[in-house]
Motif scaffolding. Structure first.
Motif, short mmCIF file in Angstrom:
data_model
loop_
_atom_site.label_atom_id
_atom_site.label_comp_id
_atom_site.label_asym_id
_atom_site.label_seq_id
_atom_site.Cartn_x
_atom_site.Cartn_y
_atom_site.Cartn_z
N VAL A 145 -36.76 -39.93 -5.87
CA VAL A 145 -35.88 -38.81 -5.48
C VAL A 145 -34.98 -39.64 -4.54
CG1 VAL A 145 -35.31 -37.77 -3.32
CG2 VAL A 145 -38.05 -37.44 -4.59
N PHE A 146 -33.95 -39.12 -5.11
CA PHE A 146 -32.40 -39.40 -4.72
C PHE A 146 -31.80 -38.73 -3.75
CE2 PHE A 146 -31.58 -38.55 -8.83
CZ PHE A 146 -31.01 -38.81 -8.47
N GLY A 147 -32.24 -37.82 -2.91
CA GLY A 147 -31.74 -36.86 -3.07
C GLY A 147 -31.84 -35.55 -2.77
N LYS A 148 -31.08 -34.21 -2.25
CA LYS A 148 -31.42 -32.78 -2.41
C LYS A 148 -31.01 -32.08 -2.50
CE LYS A 148 -30.44 -32.40 2.66
NZ LYS A 148 -31.81 -32.50 3.83
N VAL A 149 -31.25 -30.27 -2.85
CA VAL A 149 -29.45 -29.52 -3.08
C VAL A 149 -29.58 -28.84 -1.87
CG1 VAL A 149 -30.11 -26.90 -3.90
CG2 VAL A 149 -30.70 -28.83 -4.90
N ILE A 150 -28.37 -28.46 -1.18
CA ILE A 150 -28.13 -28.31 -0.50
C ILE A 150 -27.31 -26.55 -0.38
CG2 ILE A 150 -27.54 -30.54 0.79
CD1 ILE A 150 -25.02 -30.08 0.60
N SER A 151 -26.80 -26.26 -1.59
CA SER A 151 -26.46 -24.60 -1.97
C SER A 151 -26.54 -24.97 -3.09
CB SER A 151 -25.10 -25.17 -1.82
OG SER A 151 -24.54 -23.89 -1.85
N GLY A 152 -26.93 -23.69 -3.53
CA GLY A 152 -27.02 -23.57 -4.45
C GLY A 152 -28.89 -23.48 -6.08
N MET A 153 -29.80 -23.08 -4.82
CA MET A 153 -31.45 -22.91 -4.82
C MET A 153 -31.27 -22.35 -4.98
SD MET A 153 -33.48 -25.41 -4.94
CE MET A 153 -34.97 -25.15 -5.42
N ASP A 154 -30.64 -20.90 -5.62
CA ASP A 154 -30.94 -19.68 -6.55
C ASP A 154 -30.08 -20.39 -7.38
OD1 ASP A 154 -28.50 -20.15 -5.07
OD2 ASP A 154 -28.04 -17.94 -6.01
N VAL A 155 -29.11 -20.39 -7.66
CA VAL A 155 -29.14 -21.18 -9.29
C VAL A 155 -30.51 -21.65 -10.20
CG1 VAL A 155 -27.62 -22.39 -10.63
CG2 VAL A 155 -26.34 -21.05 -8.99
N ILE A 156 -31.31 -22.84 -9.11
CA ILE A 156 -32.16 -23.97 -9.60
C ILE A 156 -32.99 -22.75 -10.59
CG2 ILE A 156 -33.78 -25.14 -9.11
CD1 ILE A 156 -31.14 -26.45 -9.45
N THR A 157 -33.73 -22.04 -9.09
CA THR A 157 -34.38 -21.59 -9.53
C THR A 157 -34.37 -20.43 -10.82
OG1 THR A 157 -35.26 -20.74 -6.77
CG2 THR A 157 -35.93 -19.12 -8.03
N GLN A 158 -32.77 -19.77 -10.85
CA GLN A 158 -32.57 -18.85 -12.40
C GLN A 158 -32.86 -19.67 -13.17
OE1 GLN A 158 -28.78 -17.55 -12.02
NE2 GLN A 158 -28.39 -17.54 -14.32
N ILE A 159 -32.52 -20.90 -13.09
CA ILE A 159 -32.64 -21.87 -14.35
C ILE A 159 -34.16 -22.14 -14.96
CG2 ILE A 159 -32.44 -24.44 -15.46
CD1 ILE A 159 -29.91 -24.69 -13.35
N GLY A 160 -35.07 -21.95 -13.16
CA GLY A 160 -36.32 -22.78 -13.85
C GLY A 160 -36.96 -21.51 -14.60
N VAL A 162 -35.64 -19.44 -17.01
CA VAL A 162 -34.81 -18.79 -18.23
C VAL A 162 -36.52 -19.20 -19.87
CG1 VAL A 162 -32.42 -19.80 -17.62
CG2 VAL A 162 -33.95 -20.74 -18.91
N GLN A 163 -35.66 -18.43 -20.76
CA GLN A 163 -36.81 -18.56 -21.73
C GLN A 163 -36.44 -19.94 -22.33
OE1 GLN A 163 -36.00 -15.34 -25.01
NE2 GLN A 163 -38.01 -16.11 -25.72
N THR A 164 -37.50 -20.24 -22.96
CA THR A 164 -37.15 -21.99 -23.18
C THR A 164 -37.92 -21.92 -24.44
OG1 THR A 164 -39.15 -22.46 -22.24
CG2 THR A 164 -37.62 -22.71 -21.10
N GLY A 165 -38.05 -23.07 -25.59
CA GLY A 165 -38.38 -23.13 -26.56
C GLY A 165 -38.68 -24.24 -27.47
N ARG A 166 -39.12 -24.16 -29.03
CA ARG A 166 -38.74 -25.75 -29.44
C ARG A 166 -37.48 -25.66 -29.87
NH1 ARG A 166 -42.69 -29.23 -28.69
NH2 ARG A 166 -41.67 -30.16 -30.40
N GLN A 167 -36.65 -27.13 -29.82
CA GLN A 167 -35.73 -27.34 -30.77
C GLN A 167 -36.48 -28.82 -31.47
OE1 GLN A 167 -32.15 -26.42 -28.90
NE2 GLN A 167 -30.86 -27.33 -30.80
N GLY A 168 -36.50 -29.16 -32.76
CA GLY A 168 -36.30 -29.97 -32.92
C GLY A 168 -37.76 -30.85 -32.68
N PRO A 169 -37.80 -31.94 -32.10
CA PRO A 169 -39.52 -32.70 -31.56
C PRO A 169 -38.99 -32.60 -30.00
CG PRO A 169 -37.50 -34.31 -31.82
CD PRO A 169 -36.87 -33.19 -32.20
N TYR A 170 -38.77 -31.15 -29.35
CA TYR A 170 -38.65 -31.23 -28.10
C TYR A 170 -39.28 -29.93 -27.92
CZ TYR A 170 -35.32 -34.98 -28.37
OH TYR A 170 -34.51 -36.43 -29.18
N SER A 171 -39.96 -29.47 -26.76
CA SER A 171 -40.67 -28.38 -26.50
C SER A 171 -39.81 -28.65 -24.69
CB SER A 171 -41.80 -28.32 -25.97
OG SER A 171 -41.85 -30.07 -25.30
N ASP A 172 -39.26 -26.61 -24.49
CA ASP A 172 -39.44 -26.75 -22.96
C ASP A 172 -38.29 -26.32 -23.24
OD1 ASP A 172 -41.87 -26.40 -22.49
OD2 ASP A 172 -42.15 -28.44 -21.85
N VAL A 173 -37.15 -26.27 -24.19
CA VAL A 173 -35.59 -26.31 -24.33
C VAL A 173 -35.19 -24.66 -23.70
CG1 VAL A 173 -34.19 -26.96 -26.06
CG2 VAL A 173 -35.60 -27.79 -25.90
#
Length: 186
Positions: A145-160, A162-173
């Protein structure tokens, strides 16, 4: 008398240094397609990791990268892939600083890595919840750990959420890319 003076001077310098260190913690502004996030970095407890991250910031490395791995109620990860899911070339890895007193708590930013504890380069993640199992435990290294969110945690939560799927060999994209448009020192 001299001992008293030296002790007083030492205490003053220690107090000033501590107060100054807290005042000069770098803050970066991460502008994404989902909103703006401000992160306060902690060079006092993670000096190598913060210096590494700031080198990428100064070079504009994160511009037009994406959050390529999103797992709701866990974390969002970015800093290594272009919008086309092309892996970007990185600087050499940084030494693992997971034993620094900082924990993988909700809203903290930490370095992503492989099973090799000293393999972190540019990729980072932001914790969506307290993830104690990612902390160092005895001889087992954790994720630094090297820091923390001080503004925009609502944006982080919103990103969390989002709908995800597979893209090539990667999941949770994310199905719709979440683009990191810029990261700049405030």
């Amino acid at each position: 008398m001299l001992k008293k003076y030296l002790l007083s001077l030492l205490l003053s310098v220690t107090f000033f240094s501590t107060a100054f260190a807290e005042e000069v913690k770098p803050v970066v502004v991460m502008t994404t397609s989902a909103g703006v996030i401000e992160l306060e970095l902690n060079p006092e407890q993670a000096p190598l990791t913060v210096a590494n991250f700031l080198r990428y910031v100064e070079n504009g490395f994160f511009t037009d990268t994406i959050f390529h791995r999103v797992i709701d109620n866990f974390m969002i990860q970015g800093g290594g892939f272009s919008v086309d899911m092309e892996r970007k070339d990185t600087l050499p890895p940084v030494a693992n600083e997971s034993v620094n007193g900082l924990s993988n708590m909700r809203g903290t930013i930490a370095m992503a890595r492989t099973n090799d504890p000293h393999s972190a380069t540019s990729q980072f993640f932001i914790n969506l919840k307290n993830n104690d199992f990612l902390n160092a435990n005895g001889p087992r290294p954790g994720y630094a750990v090297f820091g923390k969110v001080i503004s925009g945690m609502d944006v982080i939560t919103q990103i969390g959420h989002v709908q995800t799927g597979r893209q090539g060999p990667y999941s949770d994209v994310p199905v719709e890319p979440i683009v990191i448009q810029s990261v700049v020192l405030k």
